[in-house]
Design an enzyme around this catalytic site. Sequence first.
Site, PDB file in Angstrom:
ATOM      1  N   GLN A   1      24.828  53.773  78.141  1.00  0.00           N
ATOM      2  CA  GLN A   1      25.452  55.100  78.079  1.00  0.00           C
ATOM      3  C   GLN A   1      24.401  56.066  78.618  1.00  0.00           C
ATOM      4  OE1 GLN A   1      28.371  56.730  77.423  1.00  0.00           O
ATOM      5  NE2 GLN A   1      27.201  58.577  77.863  1.00  0.00           N
ATOM      6  N   CYS A   2      24.593  56.557  79.827  1.00  0.00           N
ATOM      7  CA  CYS A   2      23.543  57.354  80.476  1.00  0.00           C
ATOM      8  C   CYS A   2      23.687  58.860  80.315  1.00  0.00           C
ATOM      9  CB  CYS A   2      23.455  57.000  81.955  1.00  0.00           C
ATOM     10  SG  CYS A   2      22.729  55.370  82.206  1.00  0.00           S
ATOM     11  N   GLN A   3      24.912  59.355  80.174  1.00  0.00           N
ATOM     12  CA  GLN A   3      25.063  60.802  80.009  1.00  0.00           C
ATOM     13  C   GLN A   3      24.495  61.196  78.641  1.00  0.00           C
ATOM     14  OE1 GLN A   3      29.093  62.288  80.088  1.00  0.00           O
ATOM     15  NE2 GLN A   3      28.478  64.233  80.986  1.00  0.00           N
TER      16      GLN A   3
ATOM     17  N   PRO B   1      29.431  54.863  71.341  1.00  0.00           N
ATOM     18  CA  PRO B   1      29.243  56.132  70.621  1.00  0.00           C
ATOM     19  C   PRO B   1      30.216  57.260  70.977  1.00  0.00           C
ATOM     20  CG  PRO B   1      27.540  55.864  72.301  1.00  0.00           C
ATOM     21  CD  PRO B   1      28.342  54.592  72.298  1.00  0.00           C
TER      22      PRO B   1
ATOM     23  N   GLY C   1      34.334  58.527  72.547  1.00  0.00           N
ATOM     24  CA  GLY C   1      35.729  58.119  72.675  1.00  0.00           C
ATOM     25  C   GLY C   1      35.914  57.428  74.014  1.00  0.00           C
ATOM     26  N   GLY C   2      35.351  58.053  75.018  1.00  0.00           N
ATOM     27  CA  GLY C   2      35.403  57.479  76.349  1.00  0.00           C
ATOM     28  C   GLY C   2      34.278  58.034  77.196  1.00  0.00           C
ATOM     29  N   MET C   3      33.960  57.325  78.267  1.00  0.00           N
ATOM     30  CA  MET C   3      32.946  57.791  79.209  1.00  0.00           C
ATOM     31  C   MET C   3      33.453  57.473  80.612  1.00  0.00           C
ATOM     32  SD  MET C   3      30.058  59.214  79.803  1.00  0.00           S
ATOM     33  CE  MET C   3      29.623  59.525  81.516  1.00  0.00           C
TER      34      MET C   3
ATOM     35  N   HIS D   1      42.020  61.850  79.869  1.00  0.00           N
ATOM     36  CA  HIS D   1      40.819  62.672  79.958  1.00  0.00           C
ATOM     37  C   HIS D   1      39.784  62.033  80.900  1.00  0.00           C
ATOM     38  CE1 HIS D   1      37.642  65.384  78.339  1.00  0.00           C
ATOM     39  NE2 HIS D   1      36.870  64.350  78.640  1.00  0.00           N
ATOM     40  N   GLU D   2      39.459  60.783  80.636  1.00  0.00           N
ATOM     41  CA  GLU D   2      38.429  60.133  81.467  1.00  0.00           C
ATOM     42  C   GLU D   2      38.884  60.037  82.917  1.00  0.00           C
ATOM     43  OE1 GLU D   2      35.836  60.260  79.945  1.00  0.00           O
ATOM     44  OE2 GLU D   2      36.609  60.242  77.899  1.00  0.00           O
TER      45      GLU D   2
ATOM     46  N   GLU E   1      33.554  69.359  81.515  1.00  0.00           N
ATOM     47  CA  GLU E   1      34.424  69.054  80.372  1.00  0.00           C
ATOM     48  C   GLU E   1      35.564  70.052  80.178  1.00  0.00           C
ATOM     49  OE1 GLU E   1      34.409  66.222  79.102  1.00  0.00           O
ATOM     50  OE2 GLU E   1      32.427  65.455  79.653  1.00  0.00           O
TER      51      GLU E   1
ATOM     52  N   TYR F   1      34.018  72.021  75.990  1.00  0.00           N
ATOM     53  CA  TYR F   1      35.376  71.478  76.177  1.00  0.00           C
ATOM     54  C   TYR F   1      36.432  72.550  75.933  1.00  0.00           C
ATOM     55  CZ  TYR F   1      33.415  66.725  75.816  1.00  0.00           C
ATOM     56  OH  TYR F   1      32.708  65.576  76.026  1.00  0.00           O
TER      57      TYR F   1
ATOM     58  N   LYS G   1      31.978  61.154  67.108  1.00  0.00           N
ATOM     59  CA  LYS G   1      32.946  62.157  66.662  1.00  0.00           C
ATOM     60  C   LYS G   1      33.327  61.932  65.201  1.00  0.00           C
ATOM     61  CE  LYS G   1      37.717  63.574  67.583  1.00  0.00           C
ATOM     62  NZ  LYS G   1      38.916  63.317  68.415  1.00  0.00           N
TER      63      LYS G   1
HETATM   64  N1  BES Z   1      31.722  62.592  79.338  1.00  0.00           N
HETATM   65  C1  BES Z   1      32.217  62.610  78.014  1.00  0.00           C
HETATM   66  C2  BES Z   1      31.333  61.903  77.039  1.00  0.00           C
HETATM   67  C3  BES Z   1      29.917  62.417  76.988  1.00  0.00           C
HETATM   68  C4  BES Z   1      29.632  63.760  77.100  1.00  0.00           C
HETATM   69  C5  BES Z   1      28.888  61.547  76.812  1.00  0.00           C
HETATM   70  C6  BES Z   1      28.307  64.203  77.051  1.00  0.00           C
HETATM   71  C7  BES Z   1      27.582  61.988  76.754  1.00  0.00           C
HETATM   72  C8  BES Z   1      27.289  63.323  76.875  1.00  0.00           C
HETATM   73  C9  BES Z   1      33.631  62.036  77.934  1.00  0.00           C
HETATM   74  O1  BES Z   1      34.401  62.303  79.051  1.00  0.00           O
HETATM   75  C10 BES Z   1      34.330  62.702  76.795  1.00  0.00           C
HETATM   76  O2  BES Z   1      34.482  63.876  76.855  1.00  0.00           O
HETATM   77  N2  BES Z   1      34.749  61.951  75.814  1.00  0.00           N
HETATM   78  C11 BES Z   1      35.504  62.480  74.704  1.00  0.00           C
HETATM   79  C12 BES Z   1      36.971  62.270  74.969  1.00  0.00           C
HETATM   80  C13 BES Z   1      37.889  63.321  74.465  1.00  0.00           C
HETATM   81  C14 BES Z   1      37.496  64.727  74.715  1.00  0.00           C
HETATM   82  C15 BES Z   1      39.292  63.051  74.949  1.00  0.00           C
HETATM   83  C16 BES Z   1      35.060  61.763  73.454  1.00  0.00           C
HETATM   84  O3  BES Z   1      34.202  60.880  73.556  1.00  0.00           O
HETATM   85  O4  BES Z   1      35.541  62.043  72.381  1.00  0.00           O
HETATM   86 ZN    ZN Z   2      34.926  64.358  79.121  1.00  0.00          ZN
END
Ligand code: BES
Ligand code: ZN
Length: 619
Positions: free
Chosen positions: A141-143, A270, A272-274, A299-300, A322, A389, A575
């Site tokens: 998980q790089c972000q 860690p 919901g999605g990446m 979303h992704e 976001e 977001y 989350k």
């Molecule tokens: N890119 C994000 C996850 C993320 C953000 C990882 C910042 C690390 C640093 C991903 O697209 C995201 O927003 N996931 C949400 C989904 C939701 C908003 C539908 C999540 O993980 O809950």
């Molecule tokens: Zn996102």
Amino acid sequence: MTSLPPISVSDKNSFANSDAIRSTHLHLSLTADFDRKVLHGHVVHSLSVLKDSVKELVLDSSYIDVKAVTINGTDEALEFVVHDRHAIYGSPVQIRFPRALAKGEEIAVKVVYSTTKDCTAIQWLEPSQTVGKKHPYLFTQCQAIHARSLVPCQDTPSIKIKYSADVTAPAHLRALMSAVPKDEVVSGSHKKYNFDQAIAIPSYLIALAVGNLEGRKIGPRSTVWSEPEMVEASAWEFVETEDFIATGEKLLTPYCWGVYDLLVLPGSFPYGGMENPCLTFVTPTLLAGDRSLVDVVAHELAHSWMGNLVTSSNWEHFWLNEGWTMFVERKIIGRIRGNAEAEFSAIVGLKALKESIDHYDEIKTPQYTALVPELGGVDPDDSFSSVPYEKGFNLLYYLEVQLGGPSVFEPFVTAYVERFSHKSITTTDFKSFLYEYFNKHDHSKIKVLDAIDWHTWFHGQGYPPVKNEFDQTLAKACDELAKRWDSARASDKLDFSPEDIRNFSSTQTVVFLEKLLELTPLPHKLLAEMDKVYSLTSVRNAEIRFRWQWLCLKADYEAIFPAVAAFLVEAGRMKYVRPLYRAWDKTTNGGPLARKTFLDNRSFYHPICAAMVAKDLGL
Ligand code: BES
Ligand code: ZN
């Protein structure tokens, strides 16, 4: 010891000297050693020199063991220093060139390295931590700034690179990356998997997973991957994927990444999605069995345009990724499920925004509630919340309404994507283009734009300066039911029944619970009654389970502790995990148990999650 090189000009969270020399392509060659839990091999950066007399290359790295640096495919070793760690931004690798390079030169720098057990991007799972229990697993998980602990690189989203990779793993496992899979070559007990990502991407989108993985085709350009035990359920849950892609294309521009695959990870994922390109990573908590949580896929997928094509230049402008993605996600949901559903999602979002603002007030860091926060010296993981977001979404929603609705705004959205695809931009670029577009297409809108309180939207703390009105159709019943429970505090005759929520969608149950979360905690007698009539403790839907357990913890209802402990070691999605640990820790008697549960299960969590929970609990 030499002092740290200066922070990058375009990104306060990176040491890369990317204004002088920039990587345009990297090739990764790695072997996954599951016994030692390291990846070892090398990276070759192809670099363009942007200025005259460039004497060095500075790459970001974190907990990386650099073994050698060579240049232009030769054995000529370059001098390098791996600096002592900056606590947040890691150890820059400063590489000296044998001579000063001139503007326009192209060079290749190879770094031979190995990861270590401290690398925060990578989680190594024991077989016991997987669904199948037989094979080890690793995923990255790089972000936001963890790519530097996977590969020494210019770890800033202001730079976009193409990449190719070969990954060697035990032959019975499969490697997948955020790229198009190419050929596979078996050699003895190992297999080498090749990949190519021909579209330039920011470093945070590099991703790798290795495990016992099986795929099922779910659409013309989509395969869902997971451990074999979950693949059938995953294929069922995510059948709508192609509809989402086609809707995104109608709204914006053609999907340009070739494949759109999904990888359903083990429970410790860690997020919901990446939005890893070509291969979105998702949490297995989306497998609700009723397709009710697939908005995360929408979303992704929306990131395929917002974030992955049009990228925020640094983490201060993260809302461009976001906020825009929430906006497109809700457009897609609106097209497929109807507008009431999209507006309902916005209502859930507002509540999440409120939670984030309250949390940052509570921990005395209200600066993170600005849409464009100041992140010098800050760990972007600390500033991560629903603010970019939902404040971002609310700004875009507001702009759409002010400018005349979807028929006026949607063409602008497409133009925005066309204009900035393959670029990294800031909030100023966004705003300038908005003016430029309407100046050209409908000058009467300029006075609308001039009336917007931009400064407060971008830099003000707390709630947005204006409140949007969302359609309350689906929220009404949730509100009414919450009111009935609220009034029941005073009465001694209760008349609730399972019928109350029989026709609720799972999101309506979520919103009902959220309404209650806003009130003074309910007495235990009512919580017990609610569980009796609605069987909430046994609900598997993670969104409902989370709100219900949170509500109980906030009410100091100890009967929920075992269920909380069970959920916390099943899903490592931050989350859920972070608010639940925090709330558990705040109960009268639960603190020690909360800490013990975390410490006993620390290795279950991804390093990023473990670090955040440890901070939250003051450990
Ligand atoms: N890119 C994000 C996850 C993320 C953000 C990882 C910042 C690390 C640093 C991903 O697209 C995201 O927003 N996931 C949400 C989904 C939701 C908003 C539908 C999540 O993980 O809950
Ligand atoms: Zn996102």
